[in-house]
Design a protein around this motif. Structure first.
Motif, mmCIF file in Angstrom:
data_model
loop_
_atom_site.group_PDB
_atom_site.id
_atom_site.type_symbol
_atom_site.label_atom_id
_atom_site.label_comp_id
_atom_site.label_asym_id
_atom_site.label_seq_id
_atom_site.Cartn_x
_atom_site.Cartn_y
_atom_site.Cartn_z
ATOM 1 N N SER A 4 0.835 -1.173 -0.081
ATOM 2 C CA SER A 4 -0.027 0.114 0.088
ATOM 3 C C SER A 4 0.797 1.330 0.127
ATOM 4 O O SER A 4 0.646 2.360 -0.809
ATOM 5 C CB SER A 4 -0.926 -0.027 1.071
ATOM 6 O OG SER A 4 -1.811 -1.200 1.110
ATOM 7 N N LEU A 5 1.930 1.262 0.916
ATOM 8 C CA LEU A 5 2.869 2.517 0.796
ATOM 9 C C LEU A 5 3.414 2.636 -0.696
ATOM 10 O O LEU A 5 3.671 3.655 -1.149
ATOM 11 C CB LEU A 5 3.725 2.352 1.960
ATOM 12 C CG LEU A 5 4.928 3.367 2.021
ATOM 13 C CD1 LEU A 5 4.411 4.448 2.491
ATOM 14 C CD2 LEU A 5 6.125 2.782 2.643
ATOM 15 N N ALA A 59 2.150 9.422 -6.144
ATOM 16 C CA ALA A 59 2.654 10.651 -5.657
ATOM 17 C C ALA A 59 3.767 10.934 -6.396
ATOM 18 O O ALA A 59 4.016 12.143 -6.959
ATOM 19 C CB ALA A 59 3.011 10.806 -4.286
ATOM 20 N N TRP A 60 4.830 10.107 -6.670
ATOM 21 C CA TRP A 60 5.986 10.306 -7.681
ATOM 22 C C TRP A 60 5.308 10.585 -8.838
ATOM 23 O O TRP A 60 5.962 11.665 -9.823
ATOM 24 C CB TRP A 60 6.707 9.051 -7.543
ATOM 25 C CG TRP A 60 7.951 8.923 -8.287
ATOM 26 C CD1 TRP A 60 8.612 10.312 -8.833
ATOM 27 C CD2 TRP A 60 8.734 7.723 -9.000
ATOM 28 N NE1 TRP A 60 9.640 9.595 -9.646
ATOM 29 C CE2 TRP A 60 9.727 8.125 -9.639
ATOM 30 C CE3 TRP A 60 8.542 6.482 -8.611
ATOM 31 C CZ2 TRP A 60 10.649 7.290 -9.991
ATOM 32 C CZ3 TRP A 60 9.363 5.486 -9.176
ATOM 33 C CH2 TRP A 60 10.500 5.825 -9.990
ATOM 34 N N LEU A 61 4.448 10.055 -9.543
ATOM 35 C CA LEU A 61 4.245 10.012 -10.834
ATOM 36 C C LEU A 61 3.286 11.537 -10.985
ATOM 37 O O LEU A 61 3.583 12.089 -11.949
ATOM 38 C CB LEU A 61 3.148 8.987 -11.428
ATOM 39 C CG LEU A 61 3.880 7.725 -11.612
ATOM 40 C CD1 LEU A 61 2.629 6.486 -11.788
ATOM 41 C CD2 LEU A 61 4.861 7.634 -12.588
ATOM 42 N N LEU A 62 2.564 11.705 -10.157
ATOM 43 C CA LEU A 62 1.905 13.162 -10.086
ATOM 44 C C LEU A 62 2.810 14.164 -9.982
ATOM 45 O O LEU A 62 2.639 15.192 -10.615
ATOM 46 C CB LEU A 62 0.801 13.112 -8.914
ATOM 47 C CG LEU A 62 -0.381 12.366 -9.057
ATOM 48 C CD1 LEU A 62 -1.150 12.488 -7.847
ATOM 49 C CD2 LEU A 62 -1.206 12.740 -10.431
ATOM 50 N N GLY A 63 3.864 14.056 -9.047
ATOM 51 C CA GLY A 63 5.007 15.235 -8.891
ATOM 52 C C GLY A 63 5.882 15.323 -10.330
ATOM 53 O O GLY A 63 6.038 16.358 -10.575
ATOM 54 N N LEU A 64 6.096 14.203 -11.010
ATOM 55 C CA LEU A 64 6.802 14.390 -12.342
ATOM 56 C C LEU A 64 5.773 15.004 -13.249
ATOM 57 O O LEU A 64 6.487 15.817 -14.288
ATOM 58 C CB LEU A 64 7.138 12.889 -12.811
ATOM 59 C CG LEU A 64 8.277 12.242 -12.313
ATOM 60 C CD1 LEU A 64 8.374 10.729 -12.621
ATOM 61 C CD2 LEU A 64 9.499 12.977 -12.503
ATOM 62 N N THR A 67 12.376 8.112 -3.732
ATOM 63 C CA THR A 67 12.930 7.401 -2.882
ATOM 64 C C THR A 67 12.136 6.321 -2.088
ATOM 65 O O THR A 67 12.770 5.106 -2.066
ATOM 66 C CB THR A 67 13.710 8.263 -1.839
ATOM 67 O OG1 THR A 67 14.717 9.103 -2.627
ATOM 68 C CG2 THR A 67 14.973 7.392 -1.085
ATOM 69 N N LEU A 68 11.150 6.673 -1.723
ATOM 70 C CA LEU A 68 10.264 5.724 -0.607
ATOM 71 C C LEU A 68 9.622 4.497 -1.599
ATOM 72 O O LEU A 68 9.588 3.615 -1.031
ATOM 73 C CB LEU A 68 9.199 6.464 -0.084
ATOM 74 C CG LEU A 68 9.600 7.514 1.130
ATOM 75 C CD1 LEU A 68 8.187 8.285 1.458
ATOM 76 C CD2 LEU A 68 9.971 6.334 2.382
ATOM 77 N N ILE A 100 11.880 -2.507 -3.741
ATOM 78 C CA ILE A 100 13.067 -3.300 -3.432
ATOM 79 C C ILE A 100 13.032 -3.965 -2.224
ATOM 80 O O ILE A 100 13.114 -5.270 -2.334
ATOM 81 C CB ILE A 100 14.333 -2.714 -3.381
ATOM 82 C CG1 ILE A 100 14.687 -2.005 -5.025
ATOM 83 C CG2 ILE A 100 15.592 -3.490 -3.035
ATOM 84 C CD1 ILE A 100 15.625 -0.760 -4.795
ATOM 85 N N TYR A 101 12.315 -3.475 -1.056
ATOM 86 C CA TYR A 101 12.204 -4.211 0.038
ATOM 87 C C TYR A 101 11.310 -5.511 -0.235
ATOM 88 O O TYR A 101 11.471 -6.750 0.101
ATOM 89 C CB TYR A 101 11.690 -3.455 1.250
ATOM 90 C CG TYR A 101 11.151 -4.184 2.338
ATOM 91 C CD1 TYR A 101 12.169 -4.613 3.418
ATOM 92 C CD2 TYR A 101 10.021 -4.605 2.692
ATOM 93 C CE1 TYR A 101 11.755 -5.469 4.422
ATOM 94 C CE2 TYR A 101 9.360 -5.370 3.839
ATOM 95 C CZ TYR A 101 10.401 -5.754 4.472
ATOM 96 O OH TYR A 101 10.002 -6.653 5.757
#
Length: 147
Positions: A11-12, A19-24, A67-68, A74-75
């Motif tokens: 979920s995170l 949020a990353w895509l929207l920021g881009l 980064t998150l 990856i985790y």
């Protein structure tokens, strides 16, 4: 308990990826924003403000959520042992392209802020459809893979 922890990370991961895509997308639109009809002094002020906003979005929104998203992804890949699955490499390739785009946008915003009268290159406009296509592919893979 492990399944609950996985769902929390998934979920995170999905939330910060969106949020990353929207920021881009926001940064891409800002870097293509121009006011060519105004006098040179007003263009300088307008471009300075837009460049500052784009740079702040890159530094304080895109980079942290990127980064998150990468850490959470990856985790989950390491914990679940997915390195042998093909879709992992597709997601990593798409994410790598988006990381490169984020770096280009941040660099362009910084350079534009330093010299507001030199407009960002027009090819950066291709980042908007690229973000949409890669984002759709990433989100499809995030929702379609096994839980």
């Amino acid at each position: 308990m492990r399944a609950m922890f996985y769902m929390l990370f998934k979920s995170l991961h999905i939330f910060v990826a969106i949020a990353w895509l929207l920021g881009l997308l926001v940064c891409g639109v800002l870097l293509r924003t121009r006011d060519m009809s105004a006098p040179a002094e007003q263009q300088y002020i307008f471009n300075s403000r837009i460049a500052l906003i784009a740079r702040n979005i890159c530094l304080w929104w895109v980079m942290p959520v990127m980064t998150l998203a990468l850490i959470a992804g990856i985790y989950m890949t390491v914990v679940a042992g997915w390195w042998h699955m093909h879709w992992v490499f597709i997601k990593l390739s798409c994410a790598a392209l988006l990381v490169v785009l984020a770096i280009f946008q941040a660099r362009t915003a910084r350079l534009w802020q330093q010299n507001p009268m030199v407009l960002p290159p027009s090819w950066l406009g291709l980042g908007i459809p690229l973000t949409l296509v890669l984002g759709i592919a990433l989100l499809y893979l995030a929702f379609s893979k096994p839980i």
